[in-house]
Scaffold this motif. Structure first.
Motif, PDB file in Angstrom:
ATOM      1  N   PHE A 157       0.782  -1.132   0.006  1.00 41.29           N
ATOM      2  CA  PHE A 157      -0.033  -0.102   0.039  1.00 41.29           C
ATOM      3  C   PHE A 157       0.947   1.215  -0.150  1.00 41.29           C
ATOM      4  CE2 PHE A 157      -3.536  -2.893   2.026  1.00 41.29           C
ATOM      5  CZ  PHE A 157      -4.229  -2.848   0.911  1.00 41.29           C
ATOM      6  N   CYS A 158       2.312   1.175   0.804  1.00 42.32           N
ATOM      7  CA  CYS A 158       2.747   2.420   0.903  1.00 42.32           C
ATOM      8  C   CYS A 158       3.489   2.756  -0.193  1.00 42.32           C
ATOM      9  CB  CYS A 158       4.140   2.249   2.019  1.00 42.32           C
ATOM     10  SG  CYS A 158       2.709   2.382   3.762  1.00 42.32           S
ATOM     11  N   ALA A 215       2.662   1.646  -3.464  1.00 48.44           N
ATOM     12  CA  ALA A 215       2.016   2.226  -4.504  1.00 48.44           C
ATOM     13  C   ALA A 215       1.249   3.541  -4.425  1.00 48.44           C
ATOM     14  CB  ALA A 215       0.664   1.432  -4.548  1.00 48.44           C
ATOM     15  N   HIS A 216       1.293   4.026  -2.923  1.00 49.96           N
ATOM     16  CA  HIS A 216       0.938   5.448  -2.577  1.00 49.96           C
ATOM     17  C   HIS A 216       2.152   6.630  -3.211  1.00 49.96           C
ATOM     18  CE1 HIS A 216       0.295   8.925  -0.182  1.00 49.96           C
ATOM     19  NE2 HIS A 216      -1.111   8.930  -0.245  1.00 49.96           N
ATOM     20  N   LEU A 219      -5.531   4.293  -0.714  1.00 51.02           N
ATOM     21  CA  LEU A 219      -4.572   3.823  -0.315  1.00 51.02           C
ATOM     22  C   LEU A 219      -4.135   4.348   0.951  1.00 51.02           C
ATOM     23  CD1 LEU A 219      -2.324   3.947  -3.616  1.00 51.02           C
ATOM     24  CD2 LEU A 219      -3.398   1.813  -2.431  1.00 51.02           C
ATOM     25  N   GLU A 220      -4.258   5.466   1.285  1.00 52.94           N
ATOM     26  CA  GLU A 220      -4.137   6.220   2.664  1.00 52.94           C
ATOM     27  C   GLU A 220      -4.971   5.597   3.612  1.00 52.94           C
ATOM     28  OE1 GLU A 220      -3.759  10.539   4.797  1.00 52.94           O
ATOM     29  OE2 GLU A 220      -4.042  10.282   2.791  1.00 52.94           O
ATOM     30  N   ILE A 277       0.822   6.436   6.062  1.00 49.61           N
ATOM     31  CA  ILE A 277       1.177   6.323   4.814  1.00 49.61           C
ATOM     32  C   ILE A 277       2.426   7.067   4.313  1.00 49.61           C
ATOM     33  CG2 ILE A 277      -0.116   8.289   3.882  1.00 49.61           C
ATOM     34  CD1 ILE A 277       0.186   4.728   2.345  1.00 49.61           C
ATOM     35  N   LEU A 300       0.368  -1.427  -7.415  1.00 48.50           N
ATOM     36  CA  LEU A 300      -0.977  -1.189  -7.731  1.00 48.50           C
ATOM     37  C   LEU A 300      -1.609  -2.164  -8.626  1.00 48.50           C
ATOM     38  CD1 LEU A 300      -2.989   1.217  -7.470  1.00 48.50           C
ATOM     39  CD2 LEU A 300      -2.265   2.077  -9.549  1.00 48.50           C
ATOM     40  N   ILE A 332      -3.160  -4.520  -5.805  1.00 42.64           N
ATOM     41  CA  ILE A 332      -4.418  -3.892  -5.245  1.00 42.64           C
ATOM     42  C   ILE A 332      -5.457  -3.675  -5.968  1.00 42.64           C
ATOM     43  CG2 ILE A 332      -4.912  -1.649  -4.179  1.00 42.64           C
ATOM     44  CD1 ILE A 332      -1.751  -1.186  -3.604  1.00 42.64           C
TER      45      ILE A 332
END
Length: 908
Positions: free
Chosen positions: A416-417, A419-420, A449-450, A460, A565, A568
């Motif tokens: 997640f981090c 991709a963000h 994502l955050e 994040i 991503l 995700i």
């Protein structure tokens, strides 16, 4: 050996040799299931010729079905009248693809002349459709016959393709020369190559409306072809599919069956530039991008080129409609596996992936992997139509778990981090060039994502590897509760998911990361991207600590991973395809990077329902299908299948009854009761007793002994205890000891050494009589490995491999089944039955590694007094259950073992 035709109840079954009686029974029952449109659960132990029985039984039915259909069509075309029917026993042609709409209900009180007029019109329409089908079928048969007997057609097509390529090359050179003379410069300040990373203007499906290209529509109409009645055969792995195809080639149907093998782009792509991307997701995205470029090419050529760098926007050179048609026909004239299909594609310079898809409508037998058939979106994309067709799912013992796995998804905090960070840097770099709609969706993705990181308890903006979470443990949420807790219930996830699919943002993000995450940026961009590169390096410490070799050799060894991503997007897809049938698991570990969000599908039947609803008949087959109740209750009943439609068939083994000795041993040599529960199995006396049993068995069993433990950890504990007590050394006097490795790439080497040791001991004589292999239930050697003959003269199962009852996922699944399935009187609750069934499925798979052919023999030893309970014995395969002996004490068990192996020949 000459082909033999077997007859059962007037049905002729061509077979390559005289079949076993159980094979005749199998084919006859399979024929009845297909003919009456049932759902069949077929169990045929390994070594009984299941694949050949499936091939000859199913293709015999298809042969007769097609013959009846053609006879009915001929009669109808001759008389011009449709036979009256109550709908229960329709002629074959009425259930084929030519009947696409259901009968129209007549209004009550309608005049007879109106009814007759409508009926006559329907008859004329049906006759016209049948005539069109006949013309198409005749053309196809003539075309395939020509290709089968005239190789010149193939070479002429190849020559034409080479001429076209030469013209395209010259035209490309001419355009380059003209472009150099114009002095056209790249747009604004973009670095060379950056234009391919910028997202194109996005329009949603609603805004596009019917704005499809005329050429695309015309081409799709050209590709439309009648889908003949066919059999879809699927299995778990490509090697199993290849083995099945080879069986078809050797069968009496090998020369006359139109068979097509389907596979993923990763297996079938022959475009080296695309194939070298490595990741399946990247290959899929790049391929679809190139197909999109093909449809836009004609319009782009009419406009003045605005960019000089167009190499990455070109269409695939192997996607030529004429060449694909040729490849399609080549595929249909002879049975070919995946490797042969790829070779043929390279020879014809046509894409095997699309060529095989074009062959689906005319194919009689389609061979494909599980995922392609069981995943709805993949099935649709591949052009698979199940309406009125037959589906055979082989090696289906883990079908429920397979469907659950296909529709589940898990994403870690570090993903997640990462991709963000990538998406944020991408937006900062290209934000001014993006349209408003693109920016809106990117900001929504950043927000999602955050929030996903926040709900895990992280931040994040910080490195996930160094973030410690204050709250740890596992938490399960319904989808609605998860969306509400994450504060994303106000975002339309369906639109976000569709945007990701249509815009291919993850593909652009991958290109951006690949360029600026590894390539040194210019001085003007260094300050902007330095933080981004540093952050990526922190997310992957293992990669930065290991020196990466320079040059092409290093790149070839290191596979290119897809953008997080892309991963995700799978999680978003899961959230939007299930509601009450799914749960989100918040798994909070010590650090954010180790924590994750997982979507768990509780009801796989919701996705299997479409398959059983559309298909004429479905066959679920395997070597060990027991316990069958899982398939009946969790899969078929929940999918809306009536109990009367389900047929069970289980055949015995081809070995003589005296060639197998299954024993349940309740206590050991020192009278210690055998009960390997979590509480008792780690007791020293229990591990000692297990060692004494194995030592005694190894003294009387020749060749190889395979011993299965419930887990790797328990196997390690027992091995260490035996080593300390000296029992390991005593065992090694009789058998050389091997352990199953945890790494998959080491399994083959261990098996090779194990096999070599047994062969050497068999010929050399001496104190060491073979080898002992310590394996793990559910491990690398409990499924798909062949321990035939001396490799597996005895299989020992230590304890009952129950799953971890404390697992939140299992507890949720048990609670779900207790709530949704009816309680059967005299039976345990559905949740408890699930646990027992999972245990016995694992046992059956493991003990099925031995006895692989008619002359094979082996003993099977189940160490735990709980196996003696009738409900547990009832879940063993019938050919083992009918011969099992329960021994309360070790003395009689050891005597039976010694007698059994003394009466058998020594190591071969």
């Amino acid at each position: 050996m000459a082909n033999k035709t077997q007859e059962d109840g007037g049905i002729h079954f061509p077979f390559p040799f005289t079949p076993y009686s159980i094979q005749k029974d199998f084919m006859a029952e399979l024929y009845r299931v297909l003919d009456t449109g049932k759902i069949g659960i077929f169990e045929s132990p390994t070594g009984t010729g299941k694949s050949l029985s499936l091939i000859c039984g199913a293709l015999s039915w298809l042969r007769d079905f097609e013959q009846k259909k053609h006879q009915e069509e001929a009669r109808l075309l001759e008389t011009g009248t449709v036979p009256l029917s109550d709908g229960k026993d329709q002629p074959p042609f009425l259930s084929s693809s030519c009947k696409e709409t259901p009968d129209t209900l007549r209004p009550a009180g309608e005049p007879d002349w109106v009814t007759q007029f409508v009926q006559k019109k329907e008859e004329r329409d049906l006759v016209d459709r049948l005539k069109e089908e006949q013309v198409r079928r005749k053309k196809r048969e003539e075309r395939l016959q020509q290709i089968r007997h005239n190789a010149q057609l193939k070479y002429a097509a190849k020559r034409m393709r080479r001429e076209e390529e030469e013209m395209e090359r010259l035209l490309h050179l001419s355009r380059e020369m003209l472009a150099e003379g114009t002095g056209t410069e790249p747009l604004e300040q973009l670095v060379c190559g950056d234009e391919e990373l910028v997202l194109a203007e996005y329009e949603s499906d609603e805004e596009k409306g019917a704005a499809r290209g005329v050429d695309e529509e015309e081409e799709e109409e050209d590709l439309e072809e009648e889908h003949v009645t066919k059999i879809y055969y699927c299995s778990r792995t490509h090697s199993q599919l290849a083995q099945f195809v080879h069986e078809v080639q050797r069968s009496p149907f090998g020369k006359d069956t139109r068979l097509v093998s389907l596979g993923s782009r990763q297996n079938l792509c022959i475009n080296e530039d695309v194939k070298n991307l490595g990741s399946a997701q990247l290959i899929n995205d790049r391929c679809m991008e190139m197909q999109r470029s093909k449809h836009e090419k004609s319009r782009a050529e009419d406009e003045k080129p605005k960019r000089r760098r167009q190499e990455h926007q070109t269409a695939c050179p192997f996607y030529s409609y004429e060449q694909l048609q040729l490849l399609r026909d080549e595929v249909l004239v002879g049975v070919k596996d995946i490797e042969q299909l790829v070779s043929l594609g390279k020879e014809a310079r046509a894409c095997p992936y699309y060529g095989s898809r074009f062959a689906i409508p005319a194919a009689q037998l389609v061979v494909l992997p599980y995922q392609m058939l069981l995943h709805g979106a993949t099935r649709q994309a591949a052009g698979i139509r199940l309406q009125g067709q037959v589906v055979v799912i082989d090696e289906a013992h883990n079908l429920i778990d397979t469907i659950t796995g296909i529709y589940s998804a898990e994403v870690s905090g570090s993903q997640f981090c990462q991709a963000h960070s990538q998406l944020l840097q991408y937006m900062e770099r290209y934000g001014k060039r993006l349209k408003a709609k693109n920016l809106m969706y990117i900001k929504q993705l950043l927000y999602l994502l955050e929030q996903f990181v926040t709900v895990l308890g992280g931040n994040i903006k910080q490195n996930p590897n160094t973030q410690s979470l204050s709250q740890t443990g596992t938490e399960l949420k319904t989808i609605n509760d998860f969306l509400f807790q994450s504060q994303i219930d106000n975002i339309n996830l369906f639109k976000v998911r569709r945007y990701c699919e249509k815009s291919m943002v993850s593909r652009k993000l991958f290109g951006f990361t690949e360029r600026y995450g590894t390539v040194l940026a210019s001085s003007r961009e260094q300050s902007r991207l330095a933080g981004f590169q540093h952050f990526l390096q922190n997310l992957q410490p293992a990669l930065t600590e290991t020196p990466v070799p320079h040059g092409d050799e290093g790149e070839a060894r290191v596979p290119r991973s897809a953008s997080p991503l892309m991963h995700i997007e799978g999680f978003l897809a899961a959230l939007t395809t299930a509601n009450q049938d799914g749960r989100v698991i918040l798994n909070r570990q010590g650090s954010l990077s180790q924590s994750s969000l997982k979507f768990l599908l509780l009801n796989p039947a919701v996705h299997f329902a479409q398959v059983v609803k559309e298909c004429r008949a479905v066959v679920i087959a395997g070597g060990t299908m027991q316990p069958v109740s899982d398939f009946r209750e969790q899969l078929l009943a929940c999918a809306g299948v009536e109990a009367e439609r389900v047929v069970e068939f289980s055949c015995g083994h081809v070995i003589p009854p005296d060639n197998i000795l299954p024993l349940v041993i309740c206590s050991g040599p020192s009278s210690q009761q055998l009960e390997f529960t979590y509480q008792k199995r780690e007791l020293p006396q229990m591990m000692d007793e297990t060692g004494r049993i194995l030592y005694n068995l190894c003294n009387v069993v020749p060749g190889g002994v395979v011993c299965f433990f419930p887990s790797y950890e328990y196997q390690r504990q027992v091995h260490a205890h035996w080593d300390k007590s000296g029992l390991l050394a005593r065992l090694a006097v009789r058998k050389k000891i091997f352990q199953e490795p945890k790494r998959a790439n080491q399994v083959e080497q261990v098996l090779l050494e194990y096999s070599r040791c047994i062969k050497c001991c068999g010929h050399a004589g001496g104190a060491v009589t073979g080898a002992l292999l310590l394996s793990v239930v559910g491990g690398k050697m409990s499924e798909g490995i062949n321990f035939s003959d001396d490799l597996g003269r005895c299989v020992v199962m230590v304890g009952m491999p129950y799953p971890n009852i404390k697992s939140p996922e299992l507890q949720e699944k048990m609670a779900y089944l207790d709530q949704t399935l009816p309680r059967i009187p005299g039976q345990p609750p559905p949740g408890k039955a699930l646990v027992e069934n999972l245990c016995m499925k694992a046992v059956n798979q493991s003990i099925g590694r031995a006895i692989r052919h008619q002359k094979d023999f082996a003993s099977i030893v189940l160490l735990d007094h709980r196996y003696a309970r009738p409900p547990i014995l009832g879940k063993l395969p019938a050919w083992i259950r009918d011969r099992v002996e329960v021994k309360a004490t070790f003395g009689p068990a050891f005597a039976a073992m010694r007698k059994f192996h003394r009466e058998r020949p020594g190591p071969s």
